[in-house]
Write an enzyme that holds these catalytic residues in place. Structure first.
Site, mmCIF file in Angstrom:
data_model
loop_
_atom_site.group_PDB
_atom_site.id
_atom_site.type_symbol
_atom_site.label_atom_id
_atom_site.label_comp_id
_atom_site.label_asym_id
_atom_site.label_seq_id
_atom_site.Cartn_x
_atom_site.Cartn_y
_atom_site.Cartn_z
ATOM 1 N N LYS A 157 5.897 53.943 19.196
ATOM 2 C CA LYS A 157 6.434 55.228 18.659
ATOM 3 C C LYS A 157 5.166 55.798 17.967
ATOM 4 O O LYS A 157 4.100 55.393 17.812
ATOM 5 C CB LYS A 157 7.326 55.128 17.548
ATOM 6 C CG LYS A 157 8.423 56.088 17.241
ATOM 7 C CD LYS A 157 9.471 56.015 18.267
ATOM 8 C CE LYS A 157 10.210 57.381 18.309
ATOM 9 N NZ LYS A 157 11.560 56.920 19.155
ATOM 10 N N ASP A 200 10.792 63.042 21.177
ATOM 11 C CA ASP A 200 11.822 62.315 20.221
ATOM 12 C C ASP A 200 11.947 63.583 19.373
ATOM 13 O O ASP A 200 11.814 64.704 19.893
ATOM 14 C CB ASP A 200 10.900 61.165 19.270
ATOM 15 C CG ASP A 200 12.153 60.476 18.298
ATOM 16 O OD1 ASP A 200 12.894 59.851 19.113
ATOM 17 O OD2 ASP A 200 12.081 61.060 17.284
ATOM 18 N N GLY A 238 23.588 67.528 14.392
ATOM 19 C CA GLY A 238 22.544 67.976 15.061
ATOM 20 C C GLY A 238 22.902 69.161 16.250
ATOM 21 O O GLY A 238 23.943 69.312 16.509
ATOM 22 N N PHE A 239 21.999 69.754 16.763
ATOM 23 C CA PHE A 239 21.847 70.523 17.936
ATOM 24 C C PHE A 239 20.819 70.597 18.606
ATOM 25 O O PHE A 239 20.667 71.552 19.464
ATOM 26 C CB PHE A 239 22.580 72.002 17.389
ATOM 27 C CG PHE A 239 21.581 72.737 16.477
ATOM 28 C CD1 PHE A 239 20.370 73.389 16.804
ATOM 29 C CD2 PHE A 239 21.576 72.525 15.099
ATOM 30 C CE1 PHE A 239 19.461 73.671 15.829
ATOM 31 C CE2 PHE A 239 21.002 73.136 14.011
ATOM 32 C CZ PHE A 239 19.778 73.713 14.549
ATOM 33 N N GLY A 240 20.144 69.420 18.672
ATOM 34 C CA GLY A 240 18.894 69.367 19.532
ATOM 35 C C GLY A 240 19.135 68.765 20.884
ATOM 36 O O GLY A 240 20.370 68.814 21.405
ATOM 37 N N ASN A 241 18.217 68.312 21.583
ATOM 38 C CA ASN A 241 18.245 67.739 22.891
ATOM 39 C C ASN A 241 19.486 66.643 22.942
ATOM 40 O O ASN A 241 20.504 66.761 23.964
ATOM 41 C CB ASN A 241 17.092 67.367 23.219
ATOM 42 C CG ASN A 241 17.092 66.422 24.615
ATOM 43 O OD1 ASN A 241 17.299 65.256 24.712
ATOM 44 N ND2 ASN A 241 17.234 67.251 25.832
ATOM 45 N N VAL A 242 19.629 65.901 21.912
ATOM 46 C CA VAL A 242 20.399 64.581 21.988
ATOM 47 C C VAL A 242 21.956 65.280 21.848
ATOM 48 O O VAL A 242 22.740 64.855 22.695
ATOM 49 C CB VAL A 242 19.903 63.451 20.976
ATOM 50 C CG1 VAL A 242 21.280 62.583 20.915
ATOM 51 C CG2 VAL A 242 18.552 63.056 21.392
ATOM 52 N N ALA A 243 22.150 65.823 20.841
ATOM 53 C CA ALA A 243 23.479 66.629 20.556
ATOM 54 C C ALA A 243 24.059 67.182 21.670
ATOM 55 O O ALA A 243 25.069 67.145 21.964
ATOM 56 C CB ALA A 243 23.352 67.339 19.334
ATOM 57 N N TRP A 244 23.005 68.116 22.601
ATOM 58 C CA TRP A 244 23.150 68.880 23.401
ATOM 59 C C TRP A 244 23.775 68.151 24.629
ATOM 60 O O TRP A 244 25.093 68.456 25.235
ATOM 61 C CB TRP A 244 22.158 69.739 24.005
ATOM 62 C CG TRP A 244 22.243 70.327 25.091
ATOM 63 C CD1 TRP A 244 23.037 71.520 25.517
ATOM 64 C CD2 TRP A 244 21.400 69.935 26.515
ATOM 65 N NE1 TRP A 244 22.765 71.706 27.071
ATOM 66 C CE2 TRP A 244 21.875 70.848 27.267
ATOM 67 C CE3 TRP A 244 20.681 68.807 26.683
ATOM 68 C CZ2 TRP A 244 21.324 70.386 28.798
ATOM 69 C CZ3 TRP A 244 20.110 68.507 27.902
ATOM 70 C CH2 TRP A 244 20.387 69.640 29.075
#
Ligand code: GLU
Length: 447
Positions: free
Chosen positions: A124, A164, A236-242
């Site tokens: 990471k 990330d 959230g509303f980033g890439n993962v939540a999208w």
């Protein structure tokens, strides 16, 4: 294994590194029983070696902002474990990044990557650079400055960073551009999450969210339930939540809440495709405000400041934002409001008290390292495509992602089924990942 002794030693060596110690504690608790059945692990001090990263690179990153002022941040790459493959894991750009956070993430990544069935070690990295409020040019200059130090530490068979929190396709583009200039080689396999026209895998942007929903489907089927018509609350509303919202809707669920650091948007009739597409604009704006969704769609979304997604009645909770974002009190509120399943999509999204509450109150729970492994797994598929100079179709990648998520679920069931028949997914995921890494370490000798 003497868990308490190992933890006490670790805490003394790394004082105040609470997230790192929390992640290690959770894994050690669940593998203790299996570990004690293998004296050869004890003899080779596998656990004592596995909890420490192989090495940490720390560097200064200096860049110039739009006002012409000189800014300095810290950059890190933590190469945690390379027993089963080259170091692999994302880069996080967030103001709260400190070594403890990246060590917990690198440790988790080692187990997660082992679950994917692919040969990838754990790593990471990232920086305390805060993307909130930054212009596109500032993001580019920062990424370029970051890569001038990082490039010496990475390589397609050595260490392969990806995105990330705070690092998506745009940042990977800027990072790769500078890498290519410095290395004077078109080494596509050195980063994953690249653009579709220059070596990126189809479906990589969607993969973490899609994989999480495939895993959730398997978990629900195993419990005799179905996702169709279920209310989903996600943070959230980033890439993962999208990606999670997209797949949840495709599978027939209703996404009734999304949230951000400023509050929650309740969406009583369920999220629409237009709203899902708008999540990408919200991320690209660097404003970090979920309220923007309610401003854009006032008839559909109602914003409440200071509240979390866990205050909205739902069947399934999907934490998709940040570590420790769901507390024991949140778990209680969720249950009170009808929630009966929580699949952790963010890394270590639930506090230990929340996990114990779910487990002790009959709420289905699965940990991030199993649920969100579809992201890094698809990075692994991107590496395979890069190494063989080919591109797979969306169907090929999606079929492979399906297969991987099913296999991760099976590993959890294999190692996590308890005498009364219920599956402890935390134990299952930790033991499955541990056995693979520990066996490889043992076979490679004392190094
Ligand atoms: N950051 C993601 C994770 O936590 C993806 C890492 C990768 O694709 O290498 O697994």
């Amino acid at each position: 294994m003497k868990t308490a002794e190992i933890m006490a030693n670790l805490a003394a060596k790394h004082p105040g590194e609470n997230e790192y110690l929390q992640a290690v504690q959770e894994v050690l608790e669940s593998i203790e029983e299996v570990y004690n059945q293998h004296p050869e692990f004890e003899k080779a001090k596998i656990v004592e070696r596995m909890v420490e990263p192989d090495r940490i690179f720390t560097f200064r990153v200096t860049w110039v902002d739009d006002k012409g002022e000189v800014q300095t941040n810290l950059g890190y790459r933590i190469q945690f474990n390379s027993a089963i493959g080259p170091y692999k894991g994302g880069l996080r750009f967030h103001k709260a990044v400190v070594p403890s956070m990246l060590k917990f993430l690198g440790f988790e990544q080692t187990f997660k990557n082992a679950l994917t069935t692919l040969p990838m070690g754990g790593a990471k990295g990232g920086s305390d650079f805060d993307p909130v409020g930054k212009s596109n040019d500032e993001i580019m200059r920062f990424c370029q400055a970051f890569m001038t130090e990082l490039w010496q530490c990475i390589g397609p068979d050595q260490d392969i960073p990806a995105g990330d929190v705070g690092v998506g396709g745009r940042e990977i583009g800027f990072l790769y551009g500078m890498y290519k200039k410095l290395a004077r080689e078109y080494n596509t396999g050195v980063l994953t999450g690249k653009g579709a026209t220059w070596g990126g895998s189809i479906l990589r942007p969607e993969a973490t969210g899609f994989g999480a929903l495939y895993f959730t489907q398997h978990l629900l089927h195993k419990a005799g339930k179905d996702i169709v018509g279920k209310r989903v609350a996600l943070s959230g509303f980033g890439n993962v939540a999208w990606g999670a919202a997209t797949k949840a809707k495709q599978l027939g669920a209703k996404v009734v809440a999304i949230s951000g650091p400023d509050g929650v948007c309740e969406i009583p009739d369920g999220i629409t495709d237009e709203m899902i597409a708008y999540m990408l604009d919200m991320r690209a704006s660097n404003r970090n405000k979920v309220e923007d969704m309610a401003t854009k769609f006032p008839e559909k979304a109602k914003f409440t400041a200071g509240k979390k997604a866990w205050s909205v009645p739902c069947d399934i909770a999907l934490p998709c934002a940040f570590q420790n974002e769901l507390s024991e009190d949140d778990a209680k509120e969720l249950q009170k409001n009808g929630c009966w399943c929580c699949c952790e999509v963010s890394n270590m999204g639930c506090q230990p008290g929340a996990i114990h509450y779910f487990q002790n109150n009959g709420i289905l729970f699965a940990p991030g390292k199993a649920v969100n492994a579809g992201g890094v797994a698809t990075s692994g598929l991107e590496m395979t495509q890069n190494a063989s100079h080919i591109s797979w179709s969306a169907k090929e990648v999606d079929d492979k992602l399906h297969f991987i998520m099913e296999s991760i679920h099976e590993q959890c069931v294999k190692y996590g089924t308890q005498p009364d028949g219920h599956v402890d997914y935390v134990k299952g995921a930790n033991i499955a990942g541990f056995m693979k890494v520990a066996t490889a370490m043992l076979e490679q000798g004392i190094i």
